[in-house]
Design an enzyme around this catalytic site. Structure first.
Site, PDB file in Angstrom:
ATOM      1  N   HIS A 288     -23.973  34.349 -12.361  1.00 63.00           N
ATOM      2  CA  HIS A 288     -22.929  35.456 -12.833  1.00 63.00           C
ATOM      3  C   HIS A 288     -23.300  36.729 -12.279  1.00 63.00           C
ATOM      4  O   HIS A 288     -24.498  37.443 -12.529  1.00 63.00           O
ATOM      5  CB  HIS A 288     -23.150  35.784 -14.354  1.00 63.00           C
ATOM      6  CG  HIS A 288     -22.508  36.985 -14.861  1.00 63.00           C
ATOM      7  ND1 HIS A 288     -22.969  37.927 -15.911  1.00 63.00           N
ATOM      8  CD2 HIS A 288     -21.297  37.544 -14.583  1.00 63.00           C
ATOM      9  CE1 HIS A 288     -21.858  38.674 -16.080  1.00 63.00           C
ATOM     10  NE2 HIS A 288     -20.790  38.476 -15.203  1.00 63.00           N
TER      11      HIS A 288
ATOM     12  N   ASN B 260     -24.130  40.975 -20.958  1.00 62.03           N
ATOM     13  CA  ASN B 260     -22.741  41.129 -21.602  1.00 62.03           C
ATOM     14  C   ASN B 260     -23.058  41.063 -23.052  1.00 62.03           C
ATOM     15  O   ASN B 260     -22.199  41.872 -23.817  1.00 62.03           O
ATOM     16  CB  ASN B 260     -21.634  40.100 -21.333  1.00 62.03           C
ATOM     17  CG  ASN B 260     -21.027  40.458 -19.792  1.00 62.03           C
ATOM     18  OD1 ASN B 260     -21.175  41.923 -19.270  1.00 62.03           O
ATOM     19  ND2 ASN B 260     -20.351  39.747 -19.032  1.00 62.03           N
TER      20      ASN B 260
ATOM     21  N   SER C 111     -18.209  34.973 -16.653  1.00 58.41           N
ATOM     22  CA  SER C 111     -18.955  36.137 -17.384  1.00 58.41           C
ATOM     23  C   SER C 111     -19.526  35.561 -18.689  1.00 58.41           C
ATOM     24  O   SER C 111     -20.364  36.419 -19.178  1.00 58.41           O
ATOM     25  CB  SER C 111     -17.830  37.066 -17.609  1.00 58.41           C
ATOM     26  OG  SER C 111     -17.456  37.754 -16.404  1.00 58.41           O
TER      27      SER C 111
ATOM     28  N   GLU D  72     -27.389  36.967 -13.115  1.00 55.78           N
ATOM     29  CA  GLU D  72     -27.921  35.840 -14.289  1.00 55.78           C
ATOM     30  C   GLU D  72     -27.612  34.308 -13.853  1.00 55.78           C
ATOM     31  O   GLU D  72     -26.610  34.210 -13.195  1.00 55.78           O
ATOM     32  CB  GLU D  72     -27.132  36.290 -15.427  1.00 55.78           C
ATOM     33  CG  GLU D  72     -27.330  37.713 -15.859  1.00 55.78           C
ATOM     34  CD  GLU D  72     -26.625  37.988 -17.270  1.00 55.78           C
ATOM     35  OE1 GLU D  72     -27.040  38.411 -18.079  1.00 55.78           O
ATOM     36  OE2 GLU D  72     -25.481  37.451 -17.178  1.00 55.78           O
TER      37      GLU D  72
END
Length: 278
Positions: free
Chosen positions: A175, A228, A154, A187
């Site tokens: 990701h 994130n 992550s 990602e």
């Protein structure tokens, strides 16, 4: 639906028969069409969801986990979970024949050596840097040289994780978001050592999976990539507004839902990200 065969420790558990390797001689670049056999290192909700996507899109996939019990939990999540394949049939997203065909491309094992002939290995073990590096070091010694390695971290820096492998040009971030079978974006994170060929190949795989990929430059010293990092900042500010007594949690969530047309508010998202996908 076909029933599972039993598995002795270290042996492949499969719906039809063990996925065959497709090892190629020499050390050459992979492109998206070369990738036919995928290894999934780590199951659970996320690893299972990623594997579920691969098998539903025609990729033979071997899932590795630590025990028969964990494997069975992953299988149940993939087939009968909230976003599982059986639900996709019930919602008209796929046919029973397509479900059966997908399961025919799926294998499970507790033996990492079964990934030796994979064209692509995706890792989704728990978010612990030392654990991930240990796993990748073992995989680097076991899996054929031309295979691409992709971590579903992550937020760990790819330039930290790739220290565990010799094939730094074929190591990148991949990701996914939860639930993996449903969410459309991935990602793709590249370090300075990542080759353009590996990037193009994994982007092509994303297209074959029906996903949208974005390229993200590795940023050592920061945790998180694009989504994130922005998400963490947004939630932190929402919490500050709450702590300052500016508005209640309910009103903060309502403001963002109705003012920006978000499906949920920022203080609701923190719960949804951690539960409910099974």
């Amino acid at each position: 639906m076909r029933s599972l065969s039993r598995m002795d420790s270290g042996r492949v558990l499969t719906y039809d028969q063990r996925a065959e390797g497709n090892q190629r001689p020499g050390d050459k670049s992979m492109d998206a069409q070369d990738i036919k056999l995928v290894g999934m290192m780590g199951g659970g909700v996320m690893g299972g969801g990623i594997a579920q996507t691969f098998i539903s899109r025609g990729f033979r996939t071997i899932v590795v986990d630590l025990s028969d019990e964990l494997i069975e939990k992953t299988r149940e999540s993939m087939v009968d979970g909230r976003f599982g394949l059986r639900g996709a049939v019930e919602r008209g997203k796929m046919t029973q024949g397509e479900l059966d065909a997908a399961l025919g491309r799926l294998s499970f094992t507790t033996d990492v050596r079964e990934l030796r002939d994979c064209d692509l290995v995706v890792e989704a073990v728990p978010e612990n840097l030392d654990l991930k590096k240990s796993v990748w070091s073992e995989l680097d010694a076991q899996v054929k040289k031309e295979a691409i390695f992709a971590t579903n971290t992550s937020g760990f820096a790819i330039s930290d994780l790739n220290r565990a492998v010799a094939r730094k040009d074929r190591f990148l971030g991949f990701h996914w978001f939860s639930p993996a079978f449903v969410m459309k974006i991935i990602e793709v994170v590249y370090a300075p050592e990542t080759s353009e060929e590996a990037l193009a190949a994994i982007e092509g795989v994303g297209e074959r999976l029906g996903k949208t990929t974005i390229r993200v430059k590795d940023a050592p010293g920061k945790y998180g990539f694009v989504a994130n990092r922005i998400y963490f900042a947004m939630v932190a500010e929402a919490r500050r507004v709450l702590e300052e007594g500016v508005a209640s949690a309910e009103d903060i969530n309502t403001a963002m839902r109705l003012g920006f047309n978000w499906p949920v508010g920022p203080l609701e998202m923190t719960a949804g990200a951690r539960k409910g996908w099974q």
